[in-house]
Design an enzyme around this catalytic site. Sequence first.
Site, mmCIF file in Angstrom:
data_model
loop_
_atom_site.group_PDB
_atom_site.id
_atom_site.type_symbol
_atom_site.label_atom_id
_atom_site.label_comp_id
_atom_site.label_asym_id
_atom_site.label_seq_id
_atom_site.Cartn_x
_atom_site.Cartn_y
_atom_site.Cartn_z
ATOM 1 N N HIS A 147 0.810 -1.215 0.000
ATOM 2 C CA HIS A 147 0.000 0.000 0.000
ATOM 3 C C HIS A 147 0.844 1.267 0.000
ATOM 4 O O HIS A 147 0.351 2.347 -0.308
ATOM 5 C CB HIS A 147 -0.985 0.002 1.184
ATOM 6 C CG HIS A 147 -0.360 0.297 2.519
ATOM 7 N ND1 HIS A 147 0.057 -0.682 3.388
ATOM 8 C CD2 HIS A 147 -0.110 1.467 3.150
ATOM 9 C CE1 HIS A 147 0.536 -0.141 4.484
ATOM 10 N NE2 HIS A 147 0.446 1.177 4.365
ATOM 11 N N ASP B 259 -0.093 -7.666 1.665
ATOM 12 C CA ASP B 259 0.438 -6.303 1.648
ATOM 13 C C ASP B 259 1.965 -6.313 1.659
ATOM 14 O O ASP B 259 2.609 -6.008 2.664
ATOM 15 C CB ASP B 259 -0.119 -5.541 2.852
ATOM 16 C CG ASP B 259 0.097 -4.046 2.763
ATOM 17 O OD1 ASP B 259 0.531 -3.567 1.698
ATOM 18 O OD2 ASP B 259 -0.183 -3.355 3.772
ATOM 19 N N GLN C 96 1.147 5.808 12.132
ATOM 20 C CA GLN C 96 1.295 6.412 10.809
ATOM 21 C C GLN C 96 2.759 6.751 10.547
ATOM 22 O O GLN C 96 3.443 7.285 11.401
ATOM 23 C CB GLN C 96 0.456 7.682 10.681
ATOM 24 C CG GLN C 96 -1.019 7.420 10.486
ATOM 25 C CD GLN C 96 -1.707 7.167 11.786
ATOM 26 O OE1 GLN C 96 -1.237 7.578 12.823
ATOM 27 N NE2 GLN C 96 -2.830 6.487 11.728
ATOM 28 N N GLY C 97 3.208 6.441 9.326
ATOM 29 C CA GLY C 97 4.589 6.697 8.962
ATOM 30 C C GLY C 97 5.473 5.478 9.124
ATOM 31 O O GLY C 97 6.594 5.443 8.630
ATOM 32 N N ASP C 98 4.963 4.455 9.826
ATOM 33 C CA ASP C 98 5.732 3.234 10.041
ATOM 34 C C ASP C 98 5.418 2.164 9.002
ATOM 35 O O ASP C 98 6.080 1.128 8.940
ATOM 36 C CB ASP C 98 5.444 2.673 11.440
ATOM 37 C CG ASP C 98 5.975 3.578 12.542
ATOM 38 O OD1 ASP C 98 7.075 4.119 12.369
ATOM 39 O OD2 ASP C 98 5.291 3.752 13.550
ATOM 40 N N SER C 99 4.385 2.384 8.194
ATOM 41 C CA SER C 99 4.002 1.415 7.172
ATOM 42 C C SER C 99 5.202 0.925 6.375
ATOM 43 O O SER C 99 6.077 1.713 6.010
ATOM 44 C CB SER C 99 2.999 2.034 6.198
ATOM 45 O OG SER C 99 1.693 1.975 6.697
#
Length: 297
Positions: A96, A143, A232-235
């Site tokens: 993603h 993913d 958020q931002g660690d994906s």
Amino acid sequence: MRLSGAHRTPARRTVSAVIAAGAVLGLAGTSVGTASAVAPAHPARPDSPVIGGTEKPVGSYPFMAALLAKGRGNPHDRQFCGGSLLDPYVVMTAAHCVVDTRPKQLETVVGRTVLSKRNQGHLRNVTDIVVHPRYARGQEAYDIAFLMLDKPVTGTAPVNLPTAGTDALIRPGSKATVIGWGNTDTEVPDYPDRLRAVDVPVVSHIECKASYPGYDKKVNVCAGVEGRDSCQGDSGGPMFRKLPGRRGVYQTGIVSYGDGCAAQGAPGVYTYTGSAKLWDTLSESAAGRKVKRLLGR
């Protein structure tokens, strides 16, 4: 780490800043390197770093990669996802993070601890993006994606992967480490410049299914507890373990999605890198077969 979203539609843990960067760079509506992918149903989560973690010294995790929107600005402002060095020519991340993105629109830096320090790590251009074929067809549990680099990253040991089809490294209650530059505050978003790490407990498939009805135990694993989570931002970043007597680390997960960050009863969901089904079905595309051959899987 960077997470947000409602319980029934858990959000991906990407940085919201990438949305603005994408508008400038024209990321939206473009094609993925070797796969025709669909946009994920889960909305991107707002910026934030590892929740409950601590800052790490320079050089702590040389296999860690940051995905950057290409441009001249501060790398801290351009970072939108994490990744890990899987091979001198390959960075592994979440699908993603790069779906509908062209290789020339991003770059990756491996081995950098402080994002704004341009003299740290190995900056590489991306020549191709390979998204898992099942994710490209809308099966969001798969993913995972691979960035093919223009030059090898030498002098850095890639991560190790669990033996496909095994589950010894994801025993419920065991501890794993997650690292990233994601959101660190659930109240006032705060994205750090320096890499952070947090230890999280692995959660059983039964408990995770109770939190996320769409959870797929064949290709996913859950981890986290109230106050300790990715955000958020660690994906795309790694969840891993260090094993006694073994060199390097074993990456067991890729940060994927979750309901908020570090909330009670809402652990983070990770793509399980030891899933036999994940690797077997990668062969459903020519690009996926090429990646498997390169990695010897």
